[in-house]
Design a protein around this motif. Sequence first.
Motif, short mmCIF file in Angstrom:
data_model
loop_
_atom_site.label_atom_id
_atom_site.label_comp_id
_atom_site.label_asym_id
_atom_site.label_seq_id
_atom_site.Cartn_x
_atom_site.Cartn_y
_atom_site.Cartn_z
N SER A 1 0.83 -1.21 0.00
CA SER A 1 0.00 0.00 0.00
C SER A 1 0.87 1.26 0.00
O SER A 1 0.63 2.18 -0.79
CB SER A 1 -0.94 0.01 1.21
OG SER A 1 -1.85 -1.06 1.11
N ALA A 2 1.86 1.30 0.88
CA ALA A 2 2.76 2.46 0.89
C ALA A 2 3.52 2.53 -0.42
O ALA A 2 3.68 3.61 -1.00
CB ALA A 2 3.73 2.38 2.07
N GLY A 3 4.02 1.39 -0.89
CA GLY A 3 4.80 1.37 -2.12
C GLY A 3 4.03 1.88 -3.33
O GLY A 3 4.54 2.70 -4.10
N THR A 4 2.80 1.41 -3.49
CA THR A 4 2.03 1.86 -4.66
C THR A 4 1.64 3.33 -4.51
O THR A 4 1.60 4.06 -5.50
CB THR A 4 0.79 0.98 -4.88
OG1 THR A 4 -0.01 0.95 -3.69
CG2 THR A 4 1.19 -0.44 -5.28
N ALA A 5 1.37 3.79 -3.29
CA ALA A 5 1.06 5.21 -3.09
C ALA A 5 2.27 6.08 -3.42
O ALA A 5 2.14 7.11 -4.09
CB ALA A 5 0.61 5.45 -1.64
#
Length: 187
Positions: free
Chosen positions: A80-84
């Motif tokens: 989630s953090a990575g894609t954001a």
Amino acid sequence: MMEEHFAALCKALQRTSSHAPEIHGWGRELATVFRAGGRLLACGNGGSAAEAQHLTGELVGRFCNERPPLSAIALHADTSAGTAIMNDYGGHELFARQVRAHGRPGDILVLLSTSGTSQNVVAAAKAAHDIGVTTWAMTGPAPNPLAALCDRAIAVEAPSTATVQEVHLALVHTLCAALDEALGIPA
């Protein structure tokens, strides 16, 4: 083909074995970091991401014998953090932004890259330097930008990405063994 691959792997492992004293030193330094309440961050792309996660799994879980869990984070694993981050800042910031979020002075960042040129891994090393995080690289053949940038680096001389990754796994395991030894964990 298979015999050539095994021969290249044996040759690369033999060359890399000269780094055993360095890996023992890394293990001692990492033990000091953990004893002081620090953590290890790790990152890489593709197969190197798998190696980074393998390392953190061995630390949070265990390598060979029982010991308390150690604080270790594989930066690619938080999807989630990575894609954001990738959406809002671009792929080159994927790891650097997380280093700035999770890294503290005295922590260690292990960066894995078979080429030593991965833009987002190099950016993570630069971010680590900015905030006082020690950087260790495992790369493919030197010279390369990542090895040159990091506090310490082991560059694996091998003819293929696959062989470099296989040697990186051996380095991950030897680092875990050196750490456990430094922590006084029986073999």
